[in-house]
Write an enzyme that holds these catalytic residues in place. Sequence first.
Site, PDB file in Angstrom:
ATOM      1  N   SER A 151      29.665  18.532  65.007  1.00  0.00           N
ATOM      2  CA  SER A 151      28.509  18.750  64.150  1.00  0.00           C
ATOM      3  C   SER A 151      28.144  20.222  64.208  1.00  0.00           C
ATOM      4  O   SER A 151      28.688  20.971  65.019  1.00  0.00           O
ATOM      5  CB  SER A 151      27.319  17.910  64.618  1.00  0.00           C
ATOM      6  N   ARG A 397      35.171  17.141  59.847  1.00  0.00           N
ATOM      7  CA  ARG A 397      34.621  15.792  59.751  1.00  0.00           C
ATOM      8  C   ARG A 397      33.878  15.663  58.432  1.00  0.00           C
ATOM      9  O   ARG A 397      33.278  16.621  57.953  1.00  0.00           O
ATOM     10  CB  ARG A 397      33.657  15.531  60.919  1.00  0.00           C
ATOM     11  N   THR A 433      21.350  14.199  63.533  1.00  0.00           N
ATOM     12  CA  THR A 433      21.360  13.713  64.912  1.00  0.00           C
ATOM     13  C   THR A 433      20.039  13.054  65.272  1.00  0.00           C
ATOM     14  O   THR A 433      20.004  11.989  65.897  1.00  0.00           O
ATOM     15  CB  THR A 433      21.665  14.862  65.883  1.00  0.00           C
ATOM     16  N   CYS A 612      46.273  13.850  62.332  1.00  0.00           N
ATOM     17  CA  CYS A 612      44.980  13.419  61.788  1.00  0.00           C
ATOM     18  C   CYS A 612      43.805  13.785  62.692  1.00  0.00           C
ATOM     19  O   CYS A 612      43.808  13.491  63.888  1.00  0.00           O
ATOM     20  CB  CYS A 612      45.004  11.909  61.556  1.00  0.00           C
ATOM     21  N   CYS A 615      38.889  12.790  60.032  1.00  0.00           N
ATOM     22  CA  CYS A 615      37.769  13.272  59.225  1.00  0.00           C
ATOM     23  C   CYS A 615      37.405  12.295  58.113  1.00  0.00           C
ATOM     24  O   CYS A 615      36.290  12.321  57.609  1.00  0.00           O
ATOM     25  CB  CYS A 615      38.085  14.650  58.655  1.00  0.00           C
ATOM     26  N   CYS A 618      40.525  11.690  53.221  1.00  0.00           N
ATOM     27  CA  CYS A 618      41.509  11.012  52.368  1.00  0.00           C
ATOM     28  C   CYS A 618      41.003   9.661  51.894  1.00  0.00           C
ATOM     29  O   CYS A 618      41.225   9.254  50.753  1.00  0.00           O
ATOM     30  CB  CYS A 618      42.835  10.861  53.117  1.00  0.00           C
TER      31      CYS A 618
END
Length: 643
Positions: A151, A397, A433, A612, A615, A618
């Site tokens: 984050s 992410r 958060t 990978c 995130c 896709c």
Amino acid sequence: MMLRSSQNLKIIPSSSALYSRYTGLYSNTCVASPKKDGQNEKNCNVGNLREFLVHPVMMLCSKVSSITVAPGRLFDHGMPSFQLWKRTALSRGMSTETARECMEYDVVIVGGGPAGFSAAIRLKQLSQEQGKELSVCVVEKGADVGSHILSGNVFEPRALDELLPDWKQQGAPIRVPVTKDKFWFLTKKHAVPLPSPFSNHGNYVISLSEFVRWLGTKAEELGVEIYPGFSASQILYGDSSDRVVGIITNDMGIARDGSKKSTYQPGVELRGRLTLLAEGCRGSLSEKIISKFDLRKQAAAQHQTYALGIKEVWEVEVRKHQPGFVLHTVGWPLNSKTYGGSFIYHMDNHQVAVGFVMALDYKNPYINPYDEFQRFKQHPALRNLFDGGKVVQYGARTLNEGGFQSIPKPVFPGGALIGCSAGFLNVPKIKGTHTAMKSGMIAAEVAFVALCNDLRTEPVMEDYWDSLRKSWIWEELYRARNIRPAFCYGLLPGLAISAIEHYVTRGWLPFTLKHHKADHEATEFAGLHKPIQYPKPDGKVSFDILTSLYRSNTNHEHDQPVHLHLKELGISETVNLAKFAGPETRYCPAHVYEYITDAEGRPKLHINAQNCLHCKACDIKDPAQNIKWTVPEGGGGPGYSVM
């Protein structure tokens, strides 16, 4: 705690700090080499190493009929730390349907992030306050607590003040208060200062992965059982299939061709009277639950919208470091019709977090978010900060951007959605958060009452939905509801509407703007756009994607089934490549997807699943919605430590 017989023994790699020695041993040894050109490389076999470490202990303990141990370290002589757990008053046994071990809890929490651990901590606090024992477990797919957490993060401590009021005295890794808050509009060569709308006074610049590790230790101290390195792959339903009764972890030791290797271990059934899903944005189980129970329809919610966040942590020269300095930008390098922006946060230890967030409803299939990020760092007002420094870590992410309009009903039979699984991110603040933590705390309070005061065997969570709408989460998201959809009309109209909402009406306009198309539907045919020529990386401030991927500490066991599924073979070539110029080769920030030429000279999609970063871009942006992200074998994925 007394272990009465050998069949009740269960070896669980101990959580948080204890577990880090175990995971660190194989994570550092078995980092996968970045993959390219369809080649597969692996430095060692994670599955075999896991087998090597765990099985001698299991063999030893299988000979013991009764043993008493205290929580803590079982071995401390250069071997990994383990804990032996036996829960009182709840049974363990084997599933009657398959040869799976079955473990029962009052509450099963999927996801070891801010929401999951806040829920677990609050449940145990209430348990102690009321003198009513509840068993709680948290299952986390990352190899270690915090290893999949990424984050910004400028942290608003509002929820933490409620959960752990003495967090400063308890040593929370929250050390850098915001000292300066700037907002710039970038052109190609200039930075134009604008009034900052973020109001970060009283907030802190932190590493969320570090903070989550600390939360994990607090949960463990209260008696929460934590299972890092185990992916929750299936929802477990009751006999009538209309109530969730837990989850099943992924089988371990399955080869790429689907056969069972010598290291095979079936997944475990974790049964709970209530199940809380805290998987984060686009959680695979959460999406199944939302679909099965029509939770968006029940709440009259719109589709969710998303953005992709790409981040680096740098060590910069001491003279350039300003602890607590926060900068956000909009504008260049994105065009006026593409929503996004950047952040630069000065942490402690001469570290700076730099990130680029780009909405996934962009139209041009030739856009490459990773290359836009690398180009952004070359801006003349910014590059000097990075000159002479070095990148410590890289990651990416997706994040929810739908806000108030896109929140589904977060309650289903047998459990609830908490945190970003439901989508409580405040987009204008670029913060989620504090709302994730608060949602977990509210869910915990409702769950505690349902479990302890309701004599029915099937407790319900309906009061969670009502409590959320009465909380400060709801008011905060409602007042921010029009800002993100305003940018669907372009950058300047979006800035104008946002200014009115923020400074004049304070979020109380008498109407609610709607989101436009779903992100995958927004992608236009390649023929309507021209390819974009991005500058080559200089290796000093900008980097190629495989160099960055190496810095993410990503590793997966290579010999396992590909966790990125194509629903229908051939769609990638006949639709994605033919009509959209293969956008998956550009929106993925880890070089997972590439088109290679087969023996007959035809292009074929090749998936480098071991690259990978989890995130989920896709799963969101694929124009044909033909790519399905599923959880890989537990313990795989990125290894974040300062993100």
